[in-house]
Design a protein around this motif. Structure first.
Motif, mmCIF file in Angstrom:
data_model
loop_
_atom_site.group_PDB
_atom_site.id
_atom_site.type_symbol
_atom_site.label_atom_id
_atom_site.label_comp_id
_atom_site.label_asym_id
_atom_site.label_seq_id
_atom_site.Cartn_x
_atom_site.Cartn_y
_atom_site.Cartn_z
ATOM 1 N N LYS A 110 8.242 3.821 -4.245
ATOM 2 C CA LYS A 110 9.329 2.884 -4.048
ATOM 3 C C LYS A 110 10.338 3.022 -5.184
ATOM 4 O O LYS A 110 11.552 2.930 -4.968
ATOM 5 C CB LYS A 110 8.769 1.461 -4.005
ATOM 6 C CG LYS A 110 9.787 0.410 -3.679
ATOM 7 C CD LYS A 110 9.074 -0.883 -3.281
ATOM 8 C CE LYS A 110 9.742 -2.069 -3.934
ATOM 9 N NZ LYS A 110 8.827 -2.884 -4.711
ATOM 10 N N ASP A 212 7.178 -2.343 -15.004
ATOM 11 C CA ASP A 212 6.824 -3.263 -13.912
ATOM 12 C C ASP A 212 8.055 -3.623 -13.086
ATOM 13 O O ASP A 212 7.993 -3.684 -11.852
ATOM 14 C CB ASP A 212 6.203 -4.547 -14.472
ATOM 15 C CG ASP A 212 4.806 -4.306 -15.038
ATOM 16 O OD1 ASP A 212 4.239 -3.228 -14.759
ATOM 17 O OD2 ASP A 212 4.297 -5.180 -15.759
ATOM 18 N N GLY A 215 9.174 -1.451 -10.134
ATOM 19 C CA GLY A 215 8.438 -1.427 -8.870
ATOM 20 C C GLY A 215 7.376 -0.344 -8.756
ATOM 21 O O GLY A 215 6.953 0.004 -7.648
ATOM 22 N N ASN A 218 0.248 -0.775 -9.843
ATOM 23 C CA ASN A 218 -0.661 -1.074 -10.949
ATOM 24 C C ASN A 218 -1.728 0.014 -11.057
ATOM 25 O O ASN A 218 -2.313 0.417 -10.063
ATOM 26 C CB ASN A 218 -1.363 -2.411 -10.707
ATOM 27 C CG ASN A 218 -0.384 -3.522 -10.381
ATOM 28 O OD1 ASN A 218 0.333 -3.985 -11.236
ATOM 29 N ND2 ASN A 218 -0.347 -3.927 -9.112
ATOM 30 N N SER B 11 1.532 -5.771 -15.187
ATOM 31 C CA SER B 11 0.530 -4.921 -14.540
ATOM 32 C C SER B 11 -0.702 -4.761 -15.426
ATOM 33 O O SER B 11 -1.826 -4.736 -14.947
ATOM 34 C CB SER B 11 1.134 -3.563 -14.182
ATOM 35 O OG SER B 11 1.546 -2.889 -15.350
ATOM 36 N N LEU B 82 -3.799 -6.582 -6.125
ATOM 37 C CA LEU B 82 -3.566 -5.196 -6.540
ATOM 38 C C LEU B 82 -3.462 -4.287 -5.320
ATOM 39 O O LEU B 82 -2.576 -3.433 -5.236
ATOM 40 C CB LEU B 82 -4.713 -4.687 -7.416
ATOM 41 C CG LEU B 82 -4.834 -5.197 -8.848
ATOM 42 C CD1 LEU B 82 -6.010 -4.518 -9.552
ATOM 43 C CD2 LEU B 82 -3.560 -4.912 -9.629
ATOM 44 N N GLU B 85 -0.030 -4.967 -3.582
ATOM 45 C CA GLU B 85 1.106 -4.524 -4.407
ATOM 46 C C GLU B 85 1.140 -2.999 -4.492
ATOM 47 O O GLU B 85 2.203 -2.379 -4.423
ATOM 48 C CB GLU B 85 0.976 -5.086 -5.831
ATOM 49 C CG GLU B 85 1.331 -6.551 -5.927
ATOM 50 C CD GLU B 85 1.210 -7.074 -7.349
ATOM 51 O OE1 GLU B 85 1.354 -8.277 -7.533
ATOM 52 O OE2 GLU B 85 0.955 -6.268 -8.276
ATOM 53 N N ASN B 86 -0.039 -2.413 -4.662
ATOM 54 C CA ASN B 86 -0.070 -0.961 -4.824
ATOM 55 C C ASN B 86 0.304 -0.242 -3.531
ATOM 56 O O ASN B 86 0.900 0.832 -3.558
ATOM 57 C CB ASN B 86 -1.445 -0.516 -5.320
ATOM 58 C CG ASN B 86 -1.671 -0.942 -6.758
ATOM 59 O OD1 ASN B 86 -0.728 -1.319 -7.447
ATOM 60 N ND2 ASN B 86 -2.900 -0.891 -7.211
ATOM 61 N N ALA B 88 2.456 -1.447 -1.452
ATOM 62 C CA ALA B 88 3.906 -1.614 -1.342
ATOM 63 C C ALA B 88 4.662 -0.682 -2.289
ATOM 64 O O ALA B 88 5.848 -0.415 -2.082
ATOM 65 C CB ALA B 88 4.283 -3.065 -1.636
ATOM 66 N N ALA B 89 3.996 -0.201 -3.332
ATOM 67 C CA ALA B 89 4.671 0.683 -4.280
ATOM 68 C C ALA B 89 4.915 2.079 -3.702
ATOM 69 O O ALA B 89 5.601 2.899 -4.325
ATOM 70 C CB ALA B 89 3.854 0.798 -5.571
ATOM 71 N N ARG B 90 4.322 2.363 -2.526
ATOM 72 C CA ARG B 90 4.616 3.633 -1.842
ATOM 73 C C ARG B 90 4.879 3.342 -0.379
ATOM 74 O O ARG B 90 3.993 3.483 0.469
ATOM 75 C CB ARG B 90 3.456 4.632 -2.011
ATOM 76 C CG ARG B 90 3.679 5.917 -1.187
ATOM 77 C CD ARG B 90 2.806 7.082 -1.638
ATOM 78 N NE ARG B 90 3.110 7.461 -2.995
ATOM 79 C CZ ARG B 90 2.200 7.676 -3.931
ATOM 80 N NH1 ARG B 90 0.936 7.564 -3.659
ATOM 81 N NH2 ARG B 90 2.580 8.011 -5.143
ATOM 82 N N PRO B 91 6.111 2.916 -0.056
ATOM 83 C CA PRO B 91 6.385 2.514 1.328
ATOM 84 C C PRO B 91 6.301 3.673 2.320
ATOM 85 O O PRO B 91 5.861 3.480 3.437
ATOM 86 C CB PRO B 91 7.806 1.940 1.274
ATOM 87 C CG PRO B 91 8.314 2.138 -0.111
ATOM 88 C CD PRO B 91 7.246 2.708 -0.966
#
Ligand code: HEM
Ligand code: SF4
Ligand code: FES
Lengths: 256, 226
Positions: A110, A212, A215, A218, B11, B82, B85-86, B88-91
């Motif tokens: 992202k 952070d 985007g 973690n 994080s 986690l 969120e994780n 979503a960090a690679r759509p």
């Protein structure tokens, strides 16, 4: 491993701009020399596309000798391809066999939006550096070599951290798209040296906050980043960054 | 005034909570497996029932139980956060992703393994914890102690339950094969001299704890322990 020229099928991600829907497009490349680099093969393919009046494939590259970190191709499911400790520009076609199908995609995260085709926007890394990856005082001319004694093990570790070329392969391969390896290398190269001490904990705090905010995901310590990093940056840097972060938050009386 | 700021929402802070609660669960499992292993005396559960009674009435243990529950809930909440969120960090996913080239499958599947553990925990807690704390253990043993062992024997006559327990212990083993050493890395304890020891200890801890737990339903179902 091939010594003869090869015929290959490429499946390359094409995407006209950040908003567009991309897709994988098949290309046949024939008579590829095993001594070509991966990028040279792309140059040949692009010449071909231009001759045909097609749009050439956009990809990032600059030094082509493994030091600038610009090249960024996700090749057959791995950043910088199948070989360890090499960048895409230093990957040679002898690592492939005649008849192979090779899937080439951009870094996916992202925080790294696609600009066009295989080129992604990595300015998130620049903003992490701008958040604190420097020393605020002017350090002047280079000192005499032994003016500030630094233990060998310490200077070696700093040097190893400083080898990071900010290519983003760690983010690209991490299942969480986490930027911990990059950020920790940039924090460690300064945290390990005397000049980095005055701002050490403030730096760790600000750079982690920026990381952070960009985007990135973690970290869950899978170790994929370390395994794929072309410069062999070690997970020890992440542990050091965590320690410095805890120090900033729980030991230091200062708040940033 | 200085405060801890966003320490726990960053994080690294989130990971710190995962690591500390995970290590606390690891400590708890040592006590748990020790008490439960008393069934292997094969004395109709007498020694085990004594141990269980001690645990039920010792106030330090009861206080620890509250910390354990809060920790477990924090671990589950933070763990699921986690995961989302994780993701979503690679759509946009890769068409070709060769994860096994650079990492162990179980290190990439902590959320899945944890969710399997969560499902197991719901069954497990309602089978035993709810019975011993709330609804009451129906029978007493020869020494007049609450017969928790009888509850165990009763549950483990059901092959489905036995299989669920064994599968859950396989998940636990893999969750800890990654989690044990991972927690130390999260805490920043990466050291050329200690890390190999932590990794070796974590490996044997994960295997021994999971195998001992898995043997309990199997031994009771097959009638080896009665
Ligand atoms: C007996 C039960 C459990 C124990 C002993 C345990 C232990 C651990 C440990 C030690 C870690 C590593 C923490 C770190 O790297 O800092 C961890 C991570 C994790 N656990 Fe658990 N856990 C348990 C149950 C669960 C449950 C029920 C879930 C449910 C959702 C879960 C989900 C996770 C996730 C998502 C991670 C993150 C992966 C990572 O950080 O590497 N765990 N666990
Ligand atoms: S840590 Fe390694 S993989 Fe990550 S940006 Fe730096 S050189 Fe590239
Ligand atoms: S082009 Fe500079 S590292 Fe590959």
């Amino acid at each position: 491993m091939s010594t003869e020229n090869m015929n290959l099928t490429l499946k390359v991600w094409r995407q006209t701009d950040n908003k567009a829907q991309g897709n994988l497009v098949d290309y046949k490349v024939s008579d590829v020399s095993p001594d070509m680099s991966f990028l040279e093969m792309f140059d040949v393919l692009n010449e071909d596309l231009i001759t045909k009046g097609d749009d050439p494939i956009v990809f990032d590259h600059d030094c082509r000798e493994g030091i600038c970190g610009a090249c960024s191709m996700y090749i057959n499911g791995r950043p910088h391809g199948p070989k360890e400790l090499v960048t895409t520009c230093q990957l040679h076609m002898r690592s492939f066999k005649d008849g192979d199908t090779i899937v080439v995609e951009p870094w996916r995260a992202k925080a790294f939006p696609v600009i066009k085709d295989l080129a992604v926007d990595r300015t998130a890394f620049d903003r992490i550096i701008a958040a604190g990856g420097f020393i605020s005082v002017n350090t002047g001319n280079a000192q005499d070599a032994n003016a500030i004694p630094i233990p060998k093990s310490q200077s070696d570790a700093a040097f190893e951290a400083a080898a990071c070329i900010a290519c983003g392969a760690c983010v690209a391969t991490c299942k969480n798209a986490s930027a911990m390896l990059f950020t920790s290398a940039k924090i460690s190269q300064l945290a390990l040296l005397p000049q980095g001490q005055p701002e050490r904990y403030r730096r760790a705090q600000s750079m982690v906050a920026q990381m952070d905010a960009e985007g990135f995901g973690n970290c869950t310590n899978t170790g994929a980043c370390e395994a794929e990093c072309p410069k062999g940056i070690s997970l020890e840097n992440i542990a050091r960054m965590n320690r410095d972060f805890y120090h900033a938050k729980f030991v230091s009386e200062e708040e940033v | 005034m200085a405060s801890f700021g966003n320490a726990f929402s960053s994080s690294i802070g989130k990971k710190l909570i995962m690591g500390i609660t995970g290590l606390f669960l690891i400590l708890f499992l040592i006590v748990h497996v020790f008490i439960n292993s008393l069934i292997f005396f094969n004395d109709g559960g007498q020694t085990f029932n004594q141990g269980a009674e001690f645990m039920a009435h010792n106030w330090i243990i009861r206080a620890g139980e509250i910390v354990l529950f809060v920790g477990l809930l924090a671990h589950i909440y933070q763990g699921l956060r986690l995961v989302f969120e994780n993701r979503a960090a690679r759509p946009v996913k890769y068409a070709a992703y060769n994860g096994s080239a650079n990492s162990k499958w179980y290190s990439r599947s902590m959320g899945l393994l944890g969710t399997l553990l969560l499902i197991f925990l719901i069954v497990h807690l309602s089978d035993f914890w709810v019975v011993s704390r709330f609804t009451g253990i129906p029978t007493e043993d020869a020494l007049g102690k609450e017969d928790l062992f009888a509850v165990m024997v009763d549950k483990f006559q059901n092959l489905g339950i036995v299989i669920l327990y064994v599968l859950a212990m396989v998940s636990l083993a893999y969750h800890l094969l990654h989690g044990f050493a991972s927690a130390f890395q999260t805490l920043g304890w990466n050291h050329k001299k200690y890390s190999p020891i932590i990794r070796a200890f974590g490996f044997w801890y994960s295997i021994i704890i999971s195998v001992l737990f898995a043997l309990m339903p199997v031994a009771i179902y097959t009638g080896i322990i009665k």
